[in-house]
Scaffold this active site. Structure first.
Site, PDB file in Angstrom:
ATOM      1  N   GLY A 179       0.831  -1.188   0.000  1.00  0.00           N
ATOM      2  CA  GLY A 179       0.000   0.000   0.000  1.00  0.00           C
ATOM      3  C   GLY A 179       0.870   1.244   0.000  1.00  0.00           C
ATOM      4  CD  GLN A 210       3.031   5.964   2.647  1.00  0.00           C
ATOM      5  OE1 GLN A 210       2.089   5.419   2.084  1.00  0.00           O
ATOM      6  NE2 GLN A 210       3.984   5.280   3.260  1.00  0.00           N
ATOM      7  CB  CYS A 267       4.380   2.336   7.426  1.00  0.00           C
ATOM      8  SG  CYS A 267       4.038   3.849   6.509  1.00  0.00           S
ATOM      9  CG  LEU A 268       6.367   1.048   1.555  1.00  0.00           C
ATOM     10  CD1 LEU A 268       5.903   1.325   0.133  1.00  0.00           C
ATOM     11  CD2 LEU A 268       7.511   0.038   1.566  1.00  0.00           C
ATOM     12  CG  HIS A 302      -1.314   1.565   6.982  1.00  0.00           C
ATOM     13  ND1 HIS A 302      -0.477   1.121   7.979  1.00  0.00           N
ATOM     14  CD2 HIS A 302      -0.566   2.366   6.176  1.00  0.00           C
ATOM     15  CE1 HIS A 302       0.725   1.658   7.792  1.00  0.00           C
ATOM     16  NE2 HIS A 302       0.710   2.402   6.705  1.00  0.00           N
ATOM     17  CD  GLU A 303      -1.244   2.586   2.432  1.00  0.00           C
ATOM     18  OE1 GLU A 303      -0.748   3.726   2.372  1.00  0.00           O
ATOM     19  OE2 GLU A 303      -0.620   1.609   2.882  1.00  0.00           O
ATOM     20  CG  HIS A 346      -0.146   7.059   4.999  1.00  0.00           C
ATOM     21  ND1 HIS A 346       0.917   7.522   5.737  1.00  0.00           N
ATOM     22  CD2 HIS A 346       0.062   5.725   4.862  1.00  0.00           C
ATOM     23  CE1 HIS A 346       1.726   6.512   6.026  1.00  0.00           C
ATOM     24  NE2 HIS A 346       1.230   5.399   5.507  1.00  0.00           N
TER      25      HIS A 346
HETATM   26 NI    NI Z   1       2.063   3.481   5.560  1.00  0.00          NI
END
Ligand code: NI
Length: 164
Positions: A46, A51, A91-92, A133-134, A137
């Site tokens: 995701g 991000q 998370c990236l 989660h996304e 963001h």
């Molecule tokens: Ni994330």
């Protein structure tokens, strides 16, 4: 297609609240393709526009093993159902950190696709967790915000040290 740079916690730009997309044009489609490509290359399941420092309501998600079931969701809204369920999340933007977070077990998603067509579907399990989660963001929220302050500080120090 080109790969985009992913911001890392505690970069303050990750706290920006994303604006709704109003114009569905070729530039949007191009950005969505790049977002998806950046997510696959990371690799991740995701990625939110926030991000990559683009503050519009766009997320890409693909929880399939073969990376062949992408969802590109523009202006998503979520309805939460069912019990809370705690799964381990990463998370990236918070590389190398995995912690359990409590999320709704099932969700209904309404969004537009990159062409501006309305999409609506139900999700559960990993897909439901990932979309929640996304979605966070886009509100400037990170999964570490659900952890204790002590834990969050430890993670911040660790990531700042890695950067040096
Ligand atoms: Ni994330």
């Amino acid at each position: 297609m080109s790969l985009l740079e992913i911001l890392h916690y505690p970069d303050p730009r990750l706290r920006t609240v994303a604006a709704p997309v109003k114009i569905f044009d070729q530039a949007l489609k191009q950005f969505c393709d790049n977002l998806l490509e950046t997510m696959y290359a990371a690799p991740g399941i995701g990625l939110a526009a926030t991000q990559v420092n683009v503050h519009q309501q766009i997320i890409s998600v693909d929880v399939s093993e073969k990376q062949d079931s992408p969802h590109l969701l523009v202006n998503p809204t979520l309805t939460l159902h069912g019990a809370q369920y705690a799964g381990e999340e990463g998370c990236l933007s918070v590389p190398g950190i995995y912690e359990p977070v409590s999320r709704a077990e099932r969700i209904t998603v309404s969004a537009a696709n990159p062409l501006g067509e309305t999409v609506s579907f139900e999700a559960e399990g990993l897909l439901a967790i990932c979309i929640q989660h996304e979605y966070d963001h886009l509100q400037g929220k990170l999964f570490v915000d659900y952890l204790s302050g002590l834990k969050r500080n430890r993670i911040r120090k660790k990531l700042q040290k890695q950067k040096k």
